[in-house]
Design an enzyme around this catalytic site. Structure first.
Site, mmCIF file in Angstrom:
data_model
loop_
_atom_site.group_PDB
_atom_site.id
_atom_site.type_symbol
_atom_site.label_atom_id
_atom_site.label_comp_id
_atom_site.label_asym_id
_atom_site.label_seq_id
_atom_site.Cartn_x
_atom_site.Cartn_y
_atom_site.Cartn_z
ATOM 1 N N HIS A 134 0.841 -1.213 0.000
ATOM 2 C CA HIS A 134 0.000 0.000 0.000
ATOM 3 C C HIS A 134 0.875 1.261 0.000
ATOM 4 O O HIS A 134 0.689 2.157 0.807
ATOM 5 C CB HIS A 134 -0.998 -0.021 1.165
ATOM 6 C CG HIS A 134 -0.372 -0.095 2.540
ATOM 7 N ND1 HIS A 134 -0.960 -0.754 3.584
ATOM 8 C CD2 HIS A 134 0.767 0.436 3.046
ATOM 9 C CE1 HIS A 134 -0.209 -0.628 4.668
ATOM 10 N NE2 HIS A 134 0.839 0.096 4.370
ATOM 11 N N HIS A 162 10.738 -3.551 2.985
ATOM 12 C CA HIS A 162 11.157 -2.153 2.864
ATOM 13 C C HIS A 162 11.635 -1.624 4.211
ATOM 14 O O HIS A 162 11.188 -2.068 5.252
ATOM 15 C CB HIS A 162 10.081 -1.248 2.258
ATOM 16 C CG HIS A 162 8.820 -1.044 3.054
ATOM 17 N ND1 HIS A 162 8.042 -2.074 3.536
ATOM 18 C CD2 HIS A 162 8.173 0.094 3.422
ATOM 19 C CE1 HIS A 162 6.969 -1.586 4.152
ATOM 20 N NE2 HIS A 162 7.034 -0.267 4.111
ATOM 21 N N GLU A 173 5.025 -4.817 8.521
ATOM 22 C CA GLU A 173 3.629 -4.683 8.081
ATOM 23 C C GLU A 173 3.057 -6.018 7.568
ATOM 24 O O GLU A 173 1.843 -6.213 7.573
ATOM 25 C CB GLU A 173 3.512 -3.650 6.956
ATOM 26 C CG GLU A 173 3.731 -2.227 7.426
ATOM 27 C CD GLU A 173 3.518 -1.206 6.295
ATOM 28 O OE1 GLU A 173 3.273 -0.045 6.620
ATOM 29 O OE2 GLU A 173 3.608 -1.570 5.106
HETATM 30 FE FE FE2 Z 1 2.432 1.025 5.304
#
Ligand code: FE2
Lengths: 141, 284
Positions: free
Chosen positions: B12, B193, B240
């Site tokens: 996202h 990330h 996440e």
């Molecule tokens: Fe995020």
């Protein structure tokens, strides 16, 4: 139960836990205030005066004024909060993230297009990857 | 009765939303990202879900440090896209499903998952970017959405095992709702990330693809992976990915149904600082 020691054993990384959160509480809440246009305008007009309205440490205020993101992280900042400063300055997330690596903006972008930073040697402190050095901060410049 | 027909998994990334909003989807850099969702947009038009149960995290947008719920279900009727400092995304308001959301909350709280209930909140890129990827540019979203936020900002964040168990409880709650509804469960965020420090820019392609493999074939084993592995291997923001286990837990193979069918799988590096991962699993 506090967070395991292994969370402190990752190079070039500060894990935002309850301790960092306490330390950086007002620094991060100041950042949140920049979500409002009025506050952004007041901050830009006189950064020092705006920062003095917050219960931040002098070190935190200086780190904000010098836009030293690694220093802000060490003083309890969280990157999602600190990004509001970058947004106020018109910077993208890539520019912000890149600025913490000591690389130029172009070199960082190139690295990402080339597949990103390798995990090899960057899992644990003391290995030989490219993220093992100390965080580049304004103080080193 | 309401039934879960599919689960969807997607990154996202805010820059993807910006590229979408500023008409850059055909630029070569972004085309590679959006090409991964071409199938998905057609698929959604055929699937016509009534409700999406959408697991995401707030990124210091609606929740500051003054309030940090570990799990929050949005039971309100409508949610506006948030201004995250660059102006609100020009996407339609998100219409909730207060009745189903309240039913799910009531069911899973009685199974000892202590959810926070939220009636008023602006939703950030974590929620709206996957919707743009899956539905394209629209005047109104084609379905109702129940936003479900997970704290992945301040550690300790919930474990994969807890998320996986919660997903199973959510599945049981949805399937006990009397109205005939086609429901999808989405897990968003990731993949690898890191946005901070000298290790910023970390991407772990091999780990990400192993994660996708295990999510499909060995979700129980994957759910046992400790949080430190996500942070170490997939970057500080790669944590996440625990949210994907909520969606995976909601699939019917975990209550004895057939294995889900992989309708679509996509992986690409990079979008901005991040590895893009996207998967669609259909219940058999
Ligand atoms: Fe995020």
């Amino acid at each position: 139960m506090s967070l395991g020691k292994e969370f402190k054993d990752i190079p070039g990384t500060i894990v935002f836990d309850s301790e960092q959160s306490r330390k950086g509480y007002w620094l991060n809440q100041f950042c949140m205030s920049l979500m409002k246009a009025d506050n952004r305008a007041r901050f830009k007009a006189n950064e020092r005066a705006y920062l003095d309205e917050w219960k931040m440490t002098e070190e935190q205020k200086l780190a904000v004024m010098s836009r030293d993101l690694n220093r802000m992280m060490a003083l309890g900042g969280n990157i999602y909060f600190l990004s509001k400063i970058g947004a106020t300055d018109g910077k993208s997330f890539q520019q912000m993230a890149g600025s913490m690596t000591g690389m130029t903006e172009a070199a960082y972008r190139e690295m990402m297009v080339g597949g990103g930073r390798s995990i090899e040697g960057n899992r644990k402190i003391g290995e030989h990857g490219d993220a093992q050095g100390a965080a580049p901060t304004g103080k080193d410049k | 009765m309401a039934r879960i027909t599919a689960s969807v998994y997607s990154s996202h990334i805010p820059a993807v939303g910006a590229a979408f909003d500023h008409g850059k989807t055909h630029e070569p850099y972004w085309q590679k990202v959006f090409s991964g969702y071409e199938f998905s947009k057609v698929w959604e038009k055929q699937q016509k879900p009534d409700v999406v149960f959408l697991v995401y995290n707030d990124h210091a947008t609606a929740f500051s440090l003054s309030l940090i719920p570990t799990f929050a279900i949005m039971t309100g009727p409508e949610f506006q896209p948030a201004d995250e400092g660059y102006g609100a995304r020009p996407v339609p308001p998100v219409i909730g499903h207060p009745e189903l959301a309240s039913h799910i909350a009531s069911e899973v709280i009685q199974k000892d998952f202590d959810l926070t209930l939220v009636n008023e909140i602006d939703v950030d890129h974590g929620l709206t970017v996957p919707m743009s990827c899956m539905f394209g540019k629209v005047d109104a979203w084609p379905c109702k959405v129940i936003p479900f936020a997970v704290n992945v900002v301040q550690h300790p964040v919930p474990s994969g095992a807890r998320c996986f168990a919660l997903g199973q409880a959510i599945r049981a709650a949805i399937e006990s709702y009397p109205e005939d509804l086609n429901v999808q469960v989405w897990g968003t965020g990731g993949m690898s990330h890191q946005l901070q420090g000298p290790r910023a820019g970390l991407i772990n392609r091999e780990w990400d693809n192993a994660f996708l493999d295990r999510l499909i074939d060995d979700p129980k084993g994957l759910a046992a992976m400790p949080n430190i592995d996500y942070v170490r291997e997939a970057g500080s923001e790669g944590i996440e990915l625990v949210m994907w286990l909520i969606a995976r837990g909601a699939m019917s193979d975990l209550r004895g149904g057939p294995k889900p069918k992989v309708a679509h799988r996509f992986y690409h590096v990079p979008a901005s600082n991040t590895a893009v991962g996207h998967l669609i699993l259909e219940n058999g």
